[in-house]
Design an enzyme around this catalytic site. Sequence first.
Site, PDB file in Angstrom:
ATOM      1  N   GLY A   1       0.873  -5.082   4.248  1.00 54.01           N
ATOM      2  CA  GLY A   1      -0.180  -6.057   4.544  1.00 54.01           C
ATOM      3  C   GLY A   1      -0.079  -6.568   5.967  1.00 54.01           C
TER       4      GLY A   1
ATOM      5  CB  THR B   1      -0.931  -0.039   1.223  1.00 52.79           C
ATOM      6  OG1 THR B   1      -1.821   1.059   1.164  1.00 52.79           O
ATOM      7  CG2 THR B   1      -0.152   0.017   2.522  1.00 52.79           C
TER       8      THR B   1
END
Length: 528
Positions: free
Chosen positions: A433, A350
């Site tokens: 994650g 991300t």
Amino acid sequence: MRDFDFPGRSAVHATNGAVATSHPYASLAALDVLRAGGGAVDAAIAAVATLCVVEPHMTGIGGDCFVLYAPNGGDAVVGLNGSGRAPAAASLETLREAGLSEIEVTSPHAVTLPGAVDAWCRLHERYGRRELAELLAPAIGYARDGYPLHARVASDWAELAPKLRRNAEAAADFLPGGLAPREGDLHRQPALADTLERIAREGRSGFYEGPVAEAMVRSLRDLGGVHSLEDFAAVAGEWVTPIASDYRGHRVHQIPPNNQGVVALAMLNILEGYDLAGLAPLGALRTHLEIEAGRLAYDMRNRHLADGGSLEVPLERLLSKDWAGELRDKIDPEQAFAEIPDLGLATSDTVYVTVVDRDRNTVSFINSLFHGFGSGILCGEAGVMFHSRGASFRLDPAHPNRLAPNKRPMHTIMPGLVTRDGRAEIGYGVMGGDYQPFGHARLLTNLIDYAMDPQAGLDCPRVFALGQRVEVEKSLPGETLAGLQRRGHSLSLAGQALGGGQCIRIDHARGLLTAGSDPRKDGCALGY
């Protein structure tokens, strides 16, 4: 102090404002906003919007976000939960009757309602100083005119090409000529530019209502999703009171469940019982203790963590020092756990942004599609790649994180913020994650126990216990690996660098901001 005989980068020092992101275009966009008189929130929104274009596999407007914010650099930290819920028509029973035991990442059922754009608008409405159109302008420009791929982005993109080929619209936009763009190639997203311009004009309604929402619903329903226009219109981020725990005089703030921030706090509570400062920072014992603390904390997560209203164990219990002490007593400093449950952990990626402005307003901001390119489902008409966050739901009717209508899944992305003596001191986050609590514990113990600066703390080699197996980065010393193996750890080389993070530390006495950006990504820290 950094050893200048070896490759690396120095921490960035500034007095007026600092930014740290995973991409240079995002860092520049944020710094431009600060220099033009915008605040930390403005700069963070500009950076995140830019990342949604130039790191399209990592994040996007079809995903979720979480934010921690310390106004004026104080300790009254505000939280914003920008994670979306399952559609109102979502049905655990229907999926189980279809023979499913889990939600596939590339299924439309993995697409919960995207909460990021709503959260940006709520944050901007309360704390923004500059017009939203101004903040989105850099992202719109990159989407419309194109951006050259940087090294890490190009590497990840190539690995994800098979996933993109499963969706015709995604392949058309992200595999020009049938192939992933290479480093330095120019890529454009004109449909995304149109959608960002609509959001700039109309705010959240430009995304959750009208033509864009209608196009997104069509895309999902054509693939078997149960999403509706009413679901999109109902998306509403939630202002929340952060949870926190003390670590050696520092107060560490996290977003409460459905966020997994409590896992990092549990790890720190366990590790606080050891004199880490007396251990070698890259030594086997320090690393062993981190591994075992992580295994215990993740086992707690997998058993108990869910959306706040579904928690079956009081949050106070999960945060308590007494409970951490009970877990610590299970750790043998010289021997790895003999029996370890299958933790089912994996890395994904991300983007994370932190900004501090001249007034010391401090933002810790994370925005995600979950897996690379999320679900791999693109609404080509709107240029929106949908995230895969619903894959975190369990299809076990007895599990607290079971799928249910209008419910939020357990979330891995977690911004962090540290206060001390009534002031904000550290805005930080480590992506990856499931890896993120490990990353938070590693970075904060580097900063607090070993007095590393933000850049050195981020550079430090990492490990990740996925269960029985422990992934290690190539840079970990050989003697440390041998010490871990002597303790019974099963080691394997990490398939790629573990996570990626950003950090800004505030020295109020000196009026100094010190920032770092993870070398595992393409980004940089900047200040002025």
